[in-house]
Motif scaffolding. Structure first.
Motif, short mmCIF file in Angstrom:
data_model
loop_
_atom_site.label_atom_id
_atom_site.label_comp_id
_atom_site.label_asym_id
_atom_site.label_seq_id
_atom_site.Cartn_x
_atom_site.Cartn_y
_atom_site.Cartn_z
N GLY A 1 -26.50 11.76 -14.87
CA GLY A 1 -25.68 12.60 -13.61
C GLY A 1 -26.14 12.75 -12.23
N TYR B 1 -20.84 5.67 -10.51
CA TYR B 1 -19.78 5.17 -10.77
C TYR B 1 -18.92 5.50 -9.99
CZ TYR B 1 -23.33 4.75 -14.55
OH TYR B 1 -25.00 4.54 -14.70
N LEU C 1 -23.26 9.23 -11.55
CA LEU C 1 -21.90 9.60 -11.61
C LEU C 1 -21.51 9.31 -10.35
CD1 LEU C 1 -21.09 12.38 -13.81
CD2 LEU C 1 -20.52 10.33 -14.52
#
Length: 172
Positions: free
Chosen positions: A14, A20, A17
């Protein structure tokens, strides 16, 4: 692996993220030049495939003529029954993604040759057995053969026929 390890791993993913997302955005902006033509190529390929798969059903069509007797006067229920049977004839021909609807369509033509009104039913050759059994009770059905002949193109005339001198006057 314990429950705490799984929870810690999910928290770490998380937190990563945004990185990403930034990597995906960088890749997308760097490779957008080939992402735009891909849908165009796919659309053209599907269109060509549909046209190619549609040629055979359009060439292999069968026609039947319904010749009414002198006492032919159908009631509304007969007309609705006949229409339902024609709709079932179209559904009897299996269609899949690349077969166009125009190749499996059932067409009804009203023809008048020599004063006698006839109804011609045209459909795919695969539905010929279903089409052969669709008729009114007071009509004779006969097979015509191939559905489309070059000499039977529809001719539509509206109003009174004009002579050539008045046609040239209207054109000027």
């Amino acid at each position: 692996m314990t429950t705490n390890d799984v929870i810690d791993r999910l928290i770490q993913v998380g937190q990563d993220l945004p990185a990403y997302g930034q990597t995906a955005l960088t890749w997308l902006t760097g490779n957008v030049w080939w992402l735009i033509p891909v849908p165009v190529v796919v659309a053209i390929s599907v269109s060509v495939a549909r046209r190619r798969f549609g040629r055979k059903p359009l060439k292999d069509r069968q026609a039947f003529e319904l010749l009414p007797t002198t006492g032919f006067d159908p009631v509304l229920e007969d007309v609705l029954r006949f229409a339902k049977q024609l709709a079932q004839a179209q559904r009897s021909v299996s269609r899949w993604a690349f077969t166009p609807v125009r190749g499996t369509a059932v067409r009804v033509r009203l023809l008048s040759q020599g004063g006698l009104l006839t109804m011609r039913i045209e459909g795919p050759a695969r539905a010929a057995s279903v089409l052969r059994h669709q008729s009114y009770s007071q009509c004779e059905m006969r097979a015509v053969g191939p559905a489309v002949a070059s000499s039977e193109r529809p001719e539509i005339r509206l109003g009174a026929d004009l002579d050539t001198s008045s046609q040239t006057a209207l054109a000027a």
